[in-house]
Design a protein around this motif. Structure first.
Motif, PDB file in Angstrom:
ATOM      1  N   SER A   1       0.826  -1.195   0.000  1.00  0.00           N
ATOM      2  CA  SER A   1       0.000   0.000   0.000  1.00  0.00           C
ATOM      3  C   SER A   1       0.866   1.253   0.000  1.00  0.00           C
ATOM      4  O   SER A   1       2.054   1.207   0.330  1.00  0.00           O
ATOM      5  CB  SER A   1      -0.903   0.020   1.234  1.00  0.00           C
TER       6      SER A   1
ATOM      7  N   ARG B   1       0.540   3.596   2.090  1.00  0.00           N
ATOM      8  CA  ARG B   1       0.877   3.853   3.499  1.00  0.00           C
ATOM      9  C   ARG B   1       2.173   3.136   3.869  1.00  0.00           C
ATOM     10  O   ARG B   1       3.009   3.696   4.590  1.00  0.00           O
ATOM     11  CB  ARG B   1      -0.277   3.375   4.382  1.00  0.00           C
ATOM     12  N   GLN B   2       2.370   1.918   3.372  1.00  0.00           N
ATOM     13  CA  GLN B   2       3.611   1.185   3.649  1.00  0.00           C
ATOM     14  C   GLN B   2       4.804   1.902   3.038  1.00  0.00           C
ATOM     15  O   GLN B   2       5.866   1.973   3.653  1.00  0.00           O
ATOM     16  CB  GLN B   2       3.536  -0.238   3.109  1.00  0.00           C
TER      17      GLN B   2
ATOM     18  N   ILE C   1       5.068   5.127   2.411  1.00  0.00           N
ATOM     19  CA  ILE C   1       5.316   6.333   3.212  1.00  0.00           C
ATOM     20  C   ILE C   1       6.007   5.971   4.517  1.00  0.00           C
ATOM     21  O   ILE C   1       6.947   6.653   4.944  1.00  0.00           O
ATOM     22  CB  ILE C   1       4.004   7.103   3.450  1.00  0.00           C
ATOM     23  N   ASP C   2       5.596   4.875   5.147  1.00  0.00           N
ATOM     24  CA  ASP C   2       6.260   4.424   6.382  1.00  0.00           C
ATOM     25  C   ASP C   2       7.722   4.066   6.121  1.00  0.00           C
ATOM     26  O   ASP C   2       8.601   4.398   6.926  1.00  0.00           O
ATOM     27  CB  ASP C   2       5.530   3.223   6.981  1.00  0.00           C
TER      28      ASP C   2
ATOM     29  N   ALA D   1      -2.282  14.590   5.834  1.00  0.00           N
ATOM     30  CA  ALA D   1      -1.816  13.200   5.732  1.00  0.00           C
ATOM     31  C   ALA D   1      -2.650  12.395   4.742  1.00  0.00           C
ATOM     32  O   ALA D   1      -2.107  11.654   3.926  1.00  0.00           O
ATOM     33  CB  ALA D   1      -1.818  12.533   7.099  1.00  0.00           C
ATOM     34  N   ALA D   2      -3.950  12.528   4.773  1.00  0.00           N
ATOM     35  CA  ALA D   2      -4.812  11.768   3.864  1.00  0.00           C
ATOM     36  C   ALA D   2      -4.552  12.173   2.416  1.00  0.00           C
ATOM     37  O   ALA D   2      -4.501  11.319   1.523  1.00  0.00           O
ATOM     38  CB  ALA D   2      -6.279  11.968   4.213  1.00  0.00           C
TER      39      ALA D   2
ATOM     40  N   ILE E   1      -1.270  10.541   1.239  1.00  0.00           N
ATOM     41  CA  ILE E   1      -1.437   9.122   0.927  1.00  0.00           C
ATOM     42  C   ILE E   1      -2.167   8.957  -0.412  1.00  0.00           C
ATOM     43  O   ILE E   1      -1.768   8.149  -1.250  1.00  0.00           O
ATOM     44  CB  ILE E   1      -2.175   8.386   2.062  1.00  0.00           C
TER      45      ILE E   1
ATOM     46  N   GLU F   1      -0.639   7.130  -3.650  1.00  0.00           N
ATOM     47  CA  GLU F   1      -1.360   6.007  -4.259  1.00  0.00           C
ATOM     48  C   GLU F   1      -1.539   6.225  -5.755  1.00  0.00           C
ATOM     49  O   GLU F   1      -1.337   5.320  -6.564  1.00  0.00           O
ATOM     50  CB  GLU F   1      -2.721   5.818  -3.594  1.00  0.00           C
TER      51      GLU F   1
END
Length: 67
Positions: free
Chosen positions: A6, A8-9, A11-12, A33-34, A37, A41
């Motif tokens: 994803s 999110r992964q 970005i992490d 933040a949203a 993401i 994506e």
């Protein structure tokens, strides 16, 4: 079963594993933040194959010897 990759992964990984990108990501206001993401994506979707992102990246590796 392997979890689908994803944004999110990604970005992490950038936040935890880089210096400059981590600073840029962490400096964003929480309310953005949203949107961050969603933008990631959208940008990486074309690189996804079978639930894994295969994002091309350039790297420069240099080696030196102390004289």
């Amino acid at each position: 079963m392997k979890e689908k990759a994803s944004a999110r992964q990604l970005i992490d990984l950038l936040t935890d594993g880089t210096v400059r990108m981590s600073a840029v990501i962490r400096s964003q206001p929480a309310d953005k933040a949203a949107a961050l993401i969603t933008a990631v994506e959208s940008a990486i979707e074309r690189y996804q194959e079978d639930g894994v992102f295969k994002i091309p990246a350039a790297a420069i590796l240099a080696m030196g010897v102390k004289a």
